[in-house]
Scaffold this motif. Sequence first.
Motif, PDB file in Angstrom:
ATOM      1  N   GLY A   1     -68.281  48.287  90.789  1.00  0.00           N
ATOM      2  CA  GLY A   1     -68.827  47.159  90.050  1.00  0.00           C
ATOM      3  C   GLY A   1     -69.892  47.507  89.031  1.00  0.00           C
ATOM      4  O   GLY A   1     -70.097  46.761  88.066  1.00  0.00           O
ATOM      5  N   ASP A   2     -70.596  48.640  89.212  1.00  0.00           N
ATOM      6  CA  ASP A   2     -71.653  48.999  88.269  1.00  0.00           C
ATOM      7  C   ASP A   2     -71.172  49.974  87.188  1.00  0.00           C
ATOM      8  O   ASP A   2     -71.970  50.489  86.400  1.00  0.00           O
ATOM      9  CB  ASP A   2     -72.849  49.602  89.010  1.00  0.00           C
ATOM     10  CG  ASP A   2     -72.480  50.836  89.836  1.00  0.00           C
ATOM     11  OD1 ASP A   2     -71.271  51.203  89.857  1.00  0.00           O
ATOM     12  OD2 ASP A   2     -73.370  51.432  90.460  1.00  0.00           O
ATOM     13  N   HIS A   3     -69.868  50.241  87.131  1.00  0.00           N
ATOM     14  CA  HIS A   3     -69.323  51.135  86.100  1.00  0.00           C
ATOM     15  C   HIS A   3     -69.248  50.399  84.759  1.00  0.00           C
ATOM     16  O   HIS A   3     -69.092  49.173  84.720  1.00  0.00           O
ATOM     17  CB  HIS A   3     -67.927  51.613  86.515  1.00  0.00           C
ATOM     18  CG  HIS A   3     -67.395  52.743  85.695  1.00  0.00           C
ATOM     19  ND1 HIS A   3     -66.791  52.557  84.472  1.00  0.00           N
ATOM     20  CD2 HIS A   3     -67.383  54.091  85.919  1.00  0.00           C
ATOM     21  CE1 HIS A   3     -66.425  53.731  83.980  1.00  0.00           C
ATOM     22  NE2 HIS A   3     -66.766  54.681  84.839  1.00  0.00           N
TER      23      HIS A   3
ATOM     24  N   ALA B   1     -66.353  47.984  84.356  1.00  0.00           N
ATOM     25  CA  ALA B   1     -66.137  46.965  85.379  1.00  0.00           C
ATOM     26  C   ALA B   1     -65.922  45.568  84.812  1.00  0.00           C
ATOM     27  O   ALA B   1     -65.222  44.749  85.412  1.00  0.00           O
ATOM     28  CB  ALA B   1     -67.300  46.950  86.361  1.00  0.00           C
ATOM     29  N   ASP B   2     -66.509  45.281  83.660  1.00  0.00           N
ATOM     30  CA  ASP B   2     -66.373  43.938  83.091  1.00  0.00           C
ATOM     31  C   ASP B   2     -65.283  43.870  82.029  1.00  0.00           C
ATOM     32  O   ASP B   2     -65.205  42.908  81.274  1.00  0.00           O
ATOM     33  CB  ASP B   2     -67.707  43.477  82.497  1.00  0.00           C
ATOM     34  CG  ASP B   2     -68.215  44.402  81.398  1.00  0.00           C
ATOM     35  OD1 ASP B   2     -67.607  45.487  81.206  1.00  0.00           O
ATOM     36  OD2 ASP B   2     -69.218  44.052  80.731  1.00  0.00           O
ATOM     37  N   ARG B   3     -64.423  44.893  81.990  1.00  0.00           N
ATOM     38  CA  ARG B   3     -63.335  44.915  81.019  1.00  0.00           C
ATOM     39  C   ARG B   3     -61.997  44.840  81.756  1.00  0.00           C
ATOM     40  O   ARG B   3     -61.772  45.552  82.737  1.00  0.00           O
ATOM     41  CB  ARG B   3     -63.403  46.197  80.172  1.00  0.00           C
ATOM     42  CG  ARG B   3     -64.709  46.326  79.407  1.00  0.00           C
ATOM     43  CD  ARG B   3     -64.848  47.677  78.733  1.00  0.00           C
ATOM     44  NE  ARG B   3     -63.817  47.899  77.710  1.00  0.00           N
ATOM     45  CZ  ARG B   3     -63.792  48.983  76.932  1.00  0.00           C
ATOM     46  NH1 ARG B   3     -64.727  49.923  77.059  1.00  0.00           N
ATOM     47  NH2 ARG B   3     -62.837  49.115  76.031  1.00  0.00           N
ATOM     48  N   SER B   4     -61.123  43.982  81.297  1.00  0.00           N
ATOM     49  CA  SER B   4     -59.822  43.850  81.958  1.00  0.00           C
ATOM     50  C   SER B   4     -58.893  45.005  81.605  1.00  0.00           C
ATOM     51  O   SER B   4     -57.968  45.315  82.351  1.00  0.00           O
ATOM     52  CB  SER B   4     -59.166  42.525  81.588  1.00  0.00           C
ATOM     53  OG  SER B   4     -58.953  42.460  80.177  1.00  0.00           O
TER      54      SER B   4
ATOM     55  N   ASP C   1     -58.155  44.181  96.174  1.00  0.00           N
ATOM     56  CA  ASP C   1     -59.477  43.666  95.825  1.00  0.00           C
ATOM     57  C   ASP C   1     -60.442  43.881  96.983  1.00  0.00           C
ATOM     58  O   ASP C   1     -60.036  43.987  98.139  1.00  0.00           O
ATOM     59  CB  ASP C   1     -59.394  42.168  95.505  1.00  0.00           C
ATOM     60  CG  ASP C   1     -58.676  41.904  94.187  1.00  0.00           C
ATOM     61  OD1 ASP C   1     -58.909  42.657  93.227  1.00  0.00           O
ATOM     62  OD2 ASP C   1     -57.882  40.943  94.144  1.00  0.00           O
TER      63      ASP C   1
ATOM     64  N   ALA D   1     -63.211  46.893  90.796  1.00  0.00           N
ATOM     65  CA  ALA D   1     -62.562  46.104  89.754  1.00  0.00           C
ATOM     66  C   ALA D   1     -61.378  46.874  89.180  1.00  0.00           C
ATOM     67  O   ALA D   1     -61.489  48.066  88.866  1.00  0.00           O
ATOM     68  CB  ALA D   1     -63.563  45.786  88.638  1.00  0.00           C
TER      69      ALA D   1
ATOM     70  N   VAL E   1     -58.707  47.866  86.322  1.00  0.00           N
ATOM     71  CA  VAL E   1     -58.747  47.996  84.864  1.00  0.00           C
ATOM     72  C   VAL E   1     -57.383  48.489  84.378  1.00  0.00           C
ATOM     73  O   VAL E   1     -56.946  49.578  84.758  1.00  0.00           O
ATOM     74  CB  VAL E   1     -59.844  48.989  84.417  1.00  0.00           C
ATOM     75  CG1 VAL E   1     -59.881  49.063  82.891  1.00  0.00           C
ATOM     76  CG2 VAL E   1     -61.201  48.587  84.968  1.00  0.00           C
TER      77      VAL E   1
END
Length: 289
Positions: free
Chosen positions: A170-172, A175-178, A246, A251, A253
């Motif tokens: 989650g901290d990579h 992580a916020d990119r699909s 999950d 996350a 990617v």
Amino acid sequence: MAISSSGLAAFHAVAQAESFTKAARARNVSQPTLSAQVRALEEAYGVRLFDRVGRSVKLTPLGQSLFVITARLFAAEDEAEALLAGVRTLSRGHLRIAADSATHVMPALGRIRDRHPGLTFSLSIGNSSDVLGQLLDYAADVAVTAKQTSDPRIRSVRLSADRLVGFVRGDHAFADRSSVPIEAFVGQDVVLRERGSVTREVFELRLAEAGVRPGHLLEVQTREAVRDAVATGFGIGVIFGAEFRDGEGLARVEITGADLAVAEYAVCLEERRRIPLVRSFMEAVQEET
């Protein structure tokens, strides 16, 4: 000199069980009798087939070579017995499966178990090259692997199509990119299976084609270890899409800009496909396709 069939059978039982005690129990004979049969075989040819250390035994190099032959011999004997007996029901038996992932094999095993509750199973997990090796060495009855083969000795059925995906903690930064392009792997630490795995073979080839050099590469032995390493922060994991689960703050990617298509195959030896256990497995996995 005619080779002793009882000696070969005793040798094979001990090699398979890796123990004189277990082999004697399986063959329903006394351990001294079994030991005498193996010793007679060794003395007749002036060879040593096992190294005996206390209660444990280990095959010598010659013993390993002989075990490959006896595995074929007794597999053929089992096949002949099944064919002549005309077995139509599977009320008992043991199926040995080798697979590069439990994900793709468990549904088929569940169906076989429901239909034939008297059967037992053993599942060995390894990389794709090891899995095919076990099949060819008669150490497994059937296998599920991502490695496609044109070997005429092997019967192959395609089970599913899939695609390699990445996943991160989650901290990579990803992580916020699909999704990320494969070029984004430049300088990134990556976690992959060992050499011999199709995942690694395909992904390294696509990196090379794209001219991408990642950062550090952590090599691990199982897909579970890939997940654990990513969760610990060792970098980006790459696995089959169907294998991602999950949870644990991980996350998924998608990786774009490269052909990361892969597939899974159920395989057996062509010469053994009529054995009821093997046939039942191959039929069960095809129900998924």
